[in-house]
Design an enzyme around this catalytic site. Structure first.
Site, PDB file in Angstrom:
ATOM      1  CG  ASP A 276      -3.978  35.259  20.076  1.00 16.64           C
ATOM      2  OD1 ASP A 276      -3.303  34.366  20.871  1.00 16.64           O
ATOM      3  OD2 ASP A 276      -3.910  36.601  20.476  1.00 16.64           O
TER       4      ASP A 276
ATOM      5  CG  HIS B  40       0.814  15.601  53.280  1.00 11.04           C
ATOM      6  ND1 HIS B  40       1.627  16.794  53.913  1.00 11.04           N
ATOM      7  CD2 HIS B  40      -0.318  15.510  53.586  1.00 11.04           C
ATOM      8  CE1 HIS B  40       0.691  17.152  54.448  1.00 11.04           C
ATOM      9  NE2 HIS B  40      -0.417  16.619  54.305  1.00 11.04           N
TER      10      HIS B  40
ATOM     11  CE1 TYR C  79      -4.137  18.445  56.760  1.00 14.61           C
ATOM     12  CE2 TYR C  79      -2.302  19.255  55.119  1.00 14.61           C
ATOM     13  CZ  TYR C  79      -2.958  18.154  55.586  1.00 14.61           C
ATOM     14  OH  TYR C  79      -2.951  16.882  55.322  1.00 14.61           O
TER      15      TYR C  79
HETATM   16  N1  THG Z   1       3.576  37.018  16.903  1.00 12.44           N
HETATM   17  C1  THG Z   1       3.541  36.046  16.048  1.00 12.44           C
HETATM   18  N2  THG Z   1       2.613  35.088  16.446  1.00 12.44           N
HETATM   19  C2  THG Z   1       1.906  35.203  17.737  1.00 12.44           C
HETATM   20  C3  THG Z   1       2.270  36.352  18.423  1.00 12.44           C
HETATM   21  C4  THG Z   1       2.974  37.216  17.819  1.00 12.44           C
HETATM   22  N3  THG Z   1       1.125  34.142  17.963  1.00 12.44           N
HETATM   23  C5  THG Z   1       0.699  34.116  19.160  1.00 12.44           C
HETATM   24  C6  THG Z   1       0.379  35.483  19.899  1.00 12.44           C
HETATM   25  N4  THG Z   1       1.493  36.397  19.762  1.00 12.44           N
HETATM   26  C7  THG Z   1      -0.897  36.081  19.190  1.00 12.44           C
HETATM   27  N5  THG Z   1      -1.272  37.590  19.667  1.00 12.44           N
HETATM   28  C8  THG Z   1      -1.185  38.368  18.637  1.00 12.44           C
HETATM   29  C9  THG Z   1      -1.914  39.597  18.939  1.00 12.44           C
HETATM   30  C10 THG Z   1      -1.963  40.623  18.113  1.00 12.44           C
HETATM   31  C11 THG Z   1      -1.173  40.565  16.893  1.00 12.44           C
HETATM   32  C12 THG Z   1      -0.562  39.514  16.539  1.00 12.44           C
HETATM   33  C13 THG Z   1      -0.389  38.521  17.480  1.00 12.44           C
HETATM   34  C14 THG Z   1      -1.456  41.784  15.784  1.00 12.44           C
HETATM   35  N6  THG Z   1      -2.637  42.227  15.744  1.00 12.44           N
HETATM   36  C15 THG Z   1      -3.075  43.109  14.629  1.00 12.44           C
HETATM   37  C16 THG Z   1      -4.040  44.296  15.168  1.00 12.44           C
HETATM   38  O1  THG Z   1      -4.981  43.791  16.030  1.00 12.44           O
HETATM   39  O2  THG Z   1      -3.856  45.502  15.281  1.00 12.44           O
HETATM   40  C17 THG Z   1      -3.950  42.553  13.721  1.00 12.44           C
HETATM   41  C18 THG Z   1      -4.153  43.281  12.655  1.00 12.44           C
HETATM   42  C19 THG Z   1      -4.701  42.485  11.344  1.00 12.44           C
HETATM   43  O3  THG Z   1      -5.548  41.676  11.761  1.00 12.44           O
HETATM   44  O4  THG Z   1      -4.378  43.077  10.250  1.00 12.44           O
HETATM   45  O5  THG Z   1      -0.429  42.206  15.096  1.00 12.44           O
HETATM   46  O6  THG Z   1       3.418  37.988  19.057  1.00 12.44           O
HETATM   47  N7  THG Z   1       4.076  35.942  15.022  1.00 12.44           N
END
Ligand code: THG
Length: 805
Positions: free
Chosen positions: A536, A219, A250
Site C-alpha cells: 500500500d 555445522h 538436535y
Molecule cells: N506515509 C506515506 N507513505 C506511506 C506511508 C506513510 N506509504 C506506505 C505506508 N505508510 C502506507 N500506509 C498508509 C496507511 C494509511 C494512510 C496512509 C498510508 C492514510 N489513510 C487514509 C485513511 O484511510 O483514512 C486515506 C484517506 C484517503 O484515501 O483519502 O492516510 O505513512 N507518505
C-alpha cells in the site's frame, strides 16, 4: 513444445523438486545440470540430516514445510516419526508455548507435553531434566538423497534431461537476457536459468553479475556408536526427532545409533570460492573435516540429557556446509538486472518441495498462488544489505542465534549503528532508545520524555510485551493526541517517478486514480496479477510528470523497475532525503508561523502535497498522518534535516512539542485502524478482505490485478478484524492463534495497547461469520486464553475530525 528452454543449475533437493513441479506443469524443455554425480551430488542435500521441524514464526515457511512433508510422504521419502522440542529451562518452556501458538495459528497440529509425556515419546530422555515439550505429530525425517532421486526420476519420465558431471563454468547474457549456460560438457541454450546451486549459489550468480547474500557455514553433525536403549532397533527411526534448543542441539535415530547436530560452536563461515571441487574433496565438497574440540560441550550435554549415551561414544562426525542468510529466509526470484536468471537459494530440506512448487508457479504462471513469497524475494534487500561485510556478520550472528529465544522487537546484535537519519544526533540528546528498521536507527521512545509520566497512569503490559518497552511509550502516545509530536519517518521508502510516461505508469501499477491535480495525494495499492496485495502506497503528484511515492520497501522499487516503460525514470530518493511527521492538535500552530499562510487552515487541505519552506528549510509537505492526527509529513534533503528538526523544535516548545518513538506510533496507528503491509496484509490477501476496498478504483481503467480482483470481490470469506482486549497485562504481540471455543479460527497480525482508547488493540484474520462487532473470541497467548471482542473500527476518530481539522 511448451514452455521456454530452462536450465536448472543444481540437482539437490531444490533443483530436483523444481524440475518435477515444472515438468508437471507441462514445460518440456528442461535440463538439470550438476557438477557432481546424481543423486548424491556432493552439495548440502547429500549430507543433510533431514530433520523436518515445521513450526516456524513465518506462516509461509510453515506452509512450505507442510507441503514438503506431504509431498515427500507421498513419494516414500519421509519417515513421519513426529518432532519433539524439549525445554530444560523455564524460559524455554514459555517459548515452547509461543511456538505452539505459531503452529496452531498456521494450521499445524501441535501439542504441549508434560515431562512424563516427553519421556513416553522419547525413552532416552532424562525425565529429571525436562520441564516440558512441544510435539508435532507430522514432523519427521526427510530422506534427502532419495527425494532427489525420486523427483528427478519423475521429471525424467516427463522428458526432463538430467546431466550430471557437468560443471557450470559461465553463463552467457545477451542484451540483458540469459542466452546459454557453459558447462564442462558443452554449451546449453537457455531462455530461463534457475540457480539452485545451494552453497555454490554466490559463485554462479556472480557469473551474471548478481550479488547473492548468503554464507555457507559449517555445522557439526556427529554419530554415536550403538546406544544401549536402542539395541536391536530394526527400523531406521521410531522415536520423534528431538530438539534441545537450550543447548543448541538436535537428535535423530539411525537404527541403534544417534545422529547429533550442534549449533553451539563458533561460526565457521567459508566463501563459495573456498569450497573444494568434487574431485578434490575427500568425502564431498559440502563436507569439511570434523573438529572434535568444538563438539566437546555437545557431547557432555548429550550424555546428561540422554543418559544412555554415556555408554557409547562418538564414532564419526562432519562439519557440513549449509547456507545462512541475514534474515533466515530463502532467496527466491529473478535477478533485478538479467532477465531470465532466477535463483532458489538458501533453502533447507525442510522447505525444499514447497520452494520447488513456489518457483514452478512463479515461472509458469507469473506469480505464486500457493504461498506468500514477500519475505523470500531475493530483491527485498537494501543496497547495504548486499555488502560482503554485512552479509558475513549477520549470517554468522544468525548461526549463533539459530535456537535462541528472540523477541519480535529484538534489534540486531552487530554492525550498529548502520544508517542514521539527520535527526540522529538530536535524538541521542533526547535519550532515544533505538531499534533498527531497514538498517536505520529508529527511536522506540525517548528517555527525555520521562517527565511526561507525571500525572499519567500508564498501564504495564505483561513480561514478554514489556521488553523493549517503557511506560514513556504510553506518555508519548497520549501527548501526541494532546499537543504535537515529531516522528522520524526517514525509514519510509521514498520513490520518485518522473517523465512523460509517469502518469500512465502509475495508473497501470496502482489501484488508485492518480491522474488528479498537481498537489493531490492518493492512497492506493499495488496488486499482484491475481489481485493479492503487494503493497500500500501514497502517491503525491508534485508536478505534471513528477510523483513522489511513499512505499514499503525495496520490493516496491523492484516492482516499479520491472514494469517501467522507456518514458519513466524511477529513483529511490530515500537515502539522500529525510522525513519528519509533525502531528497533533497543535501541529498547525507550530508549522504555519514557520511556513506561511500556504500552510494555513484553508491553504493546505487534507491529503494534499505542496512544496514550501519551513524557516530556511525547503520542504515537500504531505498533509496526512499515519497516527491519525492533524499535521504533515515534511521531507527535505539530508543536509537540511537537522535544521528542520531544530526550527520545528524551537517553534514547538511553547506548544508542548515532544519527540515520539515507534512504540507510540504503532499504538496510535492501530487505534486509527491503519494497516501495515507485510504484517496485517500480504500477497495472499485482497483489498476487500483486508478492509482496503476504498483504495481501489475499478472504474478508472485497467490496472495490474484488476480482472482477478473483480472475480475475488464476491467471495470474501475472511476479514482483517479489529479486536479489543481488556486488561493491559494481556496485550499480545502478533502471530497468536485466535480461537472460537476450542478451534483455531484465525491469527493476530499486529497488536498494541491503545493509550487513548484505554484498551488493548489487536488486528486478526477471522472468518467473515466471526467478524461482526460484539463477537467474543479468545487469543492464545503463552498458557493463557485471552478474551477479545470484535470492535467497530476504527476505534479512534471515525469521523476524521482530527485529520481534517
Ligand atoms: N506515509 C506515506 N507513505 C506511506 C506511508 C506513510 N506509504 C506506505 C505506508 N505508510 C502506507 N500506509 C498508509 C496507511 C494509511 C494512510 C496512509 C498510508 C492514510 N489513510 C487514509 C485513511 O484511510 O483514512 C486515506 C484517506 C484517503 O484515501 O483519502 O492516510 O505513512 N507518505
Amino acid at each position: 513444445m511448451a514452455g521456454p528452454r530452462v536450465v536448472i543449475i543444481g540437482a539437490g533437493v531444490v533443483g530436483a523438486a523444481l524440475a518435477e513441479e515444472l515438468s508437471a506443469k507441462g514445460w518440456d524443455q528442461i535440463t538439470v545440470v550438476d557438477q557432481g554425480p546424481v543423486p548424491a551430488t556432493g552439495g548440502s542435500s547429500s549430507h543433510a540430516p533431514g530433520l523436518v521441524f515445521q513450526t516456524n514464526s513465518s506462516k509461509t515457511m510453515t506452509e512450505m514445510a507442510r507441503y514438503t512433508v506431504e509431498k515427500l510422504s507421498a513419494l516414500g521419502c519421509f519417515l513421519q516419526v513426529g518432532g519433539l522440542e524439549v525445554a530444560t529451562t523455564p524460559e524455554r518452556l514459555t517459548e515452547l508455548r509461543r511456538r505452539h501458538g505459531w503452529a496452531t495459528a498456521w494450521g499445524l497440529e501441535a501439542h504441549l507435553l508434560t515431562p512424563g509425556e516427553c519421556v513416553e515419546r522419547h525413552s532416552l530422555l532424562d525425565v529429571g531434566r525436562v520441564l516440558g515439550g512441544l510435539f508435532v505429530p507430522t514432523d519427521g525425517l526427510a530422506k534427502a538423497v532419495r527425494a532427489v532421486d525420486v523427483q528427478l526420476t519423475r521429471a525424467r519420465e516427463r522428458g526432463v534431461r538430467v546431466l550430471d558431471r557437468h560443471e557450470v563454468l559461465d553463463i552467457r547474457v545477451v542484451d540483458g537476457r540469459v542466452a546459454s549456460v557453459f558447462t564442462s560438457g558443452g554449451e546449453i541454450p537457455a531462455d530461463v536459468v534457475v540457480c539452485c546451486a545451494g552453497i555454490w549459489g554466490p559463485r554462479v550468480a556472480r557469473m551474471v553479475g548478481m550479488t547473492l547474500p548468503l554464507t555457507p557455514l559449517a555445522h557439526q553433525l556427529a554419530w554415536t556408536g550403538p546406544v544401549p536403549g536402542l539395541h536391536g532397533q530394526a527400523e531406521e527411526a521410531v522415536r520423534p526427532i528431538l530438539r534441545h534448543q537450550d543447548s543448541d542441539l538436535y537428535y535423530r535415530e539411525r537404527f541403534d545409533r544417534l545422529g547429533i547436530g550442534y549449533y553451539g560452536h563458533r561460526p565457521m563461515p567459508i566463501t563459495a570460492d573456498e569450497i573444494l571441487s568434487v574431485d578434490a574433496a575427500e568425502v564431498m565438497p559440502s563436507v569439511t573435516p570434523f573438529t572434535e574440540d568444538d563438539f566437546a560441550p555437545a557431547w557432555a550435554e548429550t550424555r546428561s540429557l540422554l543418559p544412555g549415551t554415556g555408554e557409547t561414544k562418538i564414532e564419526e562426525g562432519i562439519n557440513g556446509l549449509f547456507s545462512f542468510t541475514t534474515d533466515n529466509m530463502p532467496l527466491l526470484g529473478e535477478s533485478p538486472e538479467v532477465k531470465g536468471f532466477w535463483v532458489a537459494e538458501a533453502v533447507w530440506v525442510t522447505h525444499s518441495a514447497g520452494v520447488g512448487r513456489a518457483m514452478a508457479e512463479w515461472l509458469a504462471d507469473g506469480h505464486c498462488s500457493s504461498f506468500d513469497l514477500h519475505e523470500c524475494d531475493v530483491n527485498r534487500f537494501e543496497p547495504h544489505q548486499l555488502a560482503p561485510d554485512y552479509v558475513l556478520a549477520r549470517d554468522c550472528q544468525n548461526y549463533v542465534e539459530v535456537y535462541d529465544i528472540i523477541h519480535p522487537l529484538e534489534p540486531p546484535a552487530n554492525l550498529r549503528p548502520l544508517r542514521t537519519s539527520p535527526f540522529h544526533t538530536r535524538q541521542r540528546v533526547l535519550g532515544a532508545y533505538f531499534l533498527e528498521a531497514s538498517g536505520w536507527e529508529r527511536p522506540q521512545w525517548y528517555e527525555a520524555n520521562a517527565a511526561l509520566l507525571d500525572g499519567r497512569d500508564i498501564p504495564h503490559p505483561g513480561d514478554w510485551a514489556s521488553r523493549h518497552w517503557s511506560p514513556i511509550v504510553g506518555a508519548e502516545a497520549q501527548a501526541s493526541r494532546e499537543t504535537v509530536a515529531l516522528y522520524d519517518m526517514t525509514a519510509l521508502k521514498r520513490i520518485e517517478v518522473a517523465g512523460p510516461g509517469a502518469t500512465a505508469f502509475l495508473q497501470r501499477l496502482s489501484t488508485g486514480d492518480v491522474d488528479k491535480s498537481v498537489g493531490s495525494v492518493t492512497y492506493c495499492l499495488l496488486l499482484d496479477e491475481d489481485g493479492g496485495i503487494r503493497s500500500d502506497i501514497t502517491v503525491a503528484r508534485l508536478g505534471r510528470d513528477l510523483y513522489q511515492v511513499g512505499a514499503n520497501g525495496n520490493l516496491d522499487l523492484d516492482w516499479f523497475h520491472r514494469h517501467a516503460t522507456g518514458d519513466v525514470v524511477i529513483r529511490d530518493i530515500t537515502a539522500g532525503t529525510c522525513c519528519v511527521g509533525v502531528w497533533g492538535p497543535r501541529a498547525r500552530d507550530v508549522v504555519e508561523p514557520l511556513a506561511g499562510p500556504d500552510f494555513g487552515k484553508d491553504g493546505f487541505r487534507y491529503f494534499r502535497a505542496k512544496r514550501g519552506y519551513v524557516g530556511p528549510v525547503p520542504v515537500t509537505a504531505l498533509r496526512l498522518s499515519y497516527i491519525g492526527e492533524l499535521g504533515w509529513e515534511l521531507y527535505t534533503t539530508a543536509d537540511m534535516g537537522a535544521k528542520l528538526w531544530d526550527v520545528l523544535w524551537e517553534a514547538g516548545l511553547p506548544h508542548g512539542i515532544v519527540a515520539g518513538g515507534r512504540g507510540a506510533f504503532n499504538s496510535l496507528r492501530l487505534e486509527k485502524g491503519y494497516r501495515s503491509f507485510g504484517t496485517d496484509m500480504t500477497y495472499e490477501h485482497d483489498p476487500y478482505e483486508a478492509g482496503l476496498g476504498f483504495a481501489v478504483k475499478p472504474d478508472k481503467g485497467d490496472f495490474i490485478g484488476r480482472t482477478a480482483l473483480l472475480a475475488r470481490r464476491e467471495s470474501v470469506r475472511r476479514r482483517l478484524t479489529c479486536l479489543t482486549i481488556d486488561g493491559p497485562e494481556a496485550v499480545v504481540m502478533g502471530k497468536e492463534p485466535v480461537y472460537d471455543g476450542d478451534s483455531c479460527v484465525g491469527y493476530v497480525t499486529s497488536a498494541a495497547y491503545g493509550y487513548t482508547v484505554g484498551k488493548g488493540v489487536a488486528y486478526a484474520w477471522l472468518p467473515v461469520e466471526l467478524s461482526a462487532p460484539g463477537q467474543v473470541v479468545h487469543i492464545g497467548y503463552f498458557d493463557r486464553r485471552v478474551p477479545a471482542v470484535v470492535a467497530q473500527e476504527p476505534l479512534f476518530d471515525p469521523a476524521m475530525e482530527r485529520l481534517r481539522g
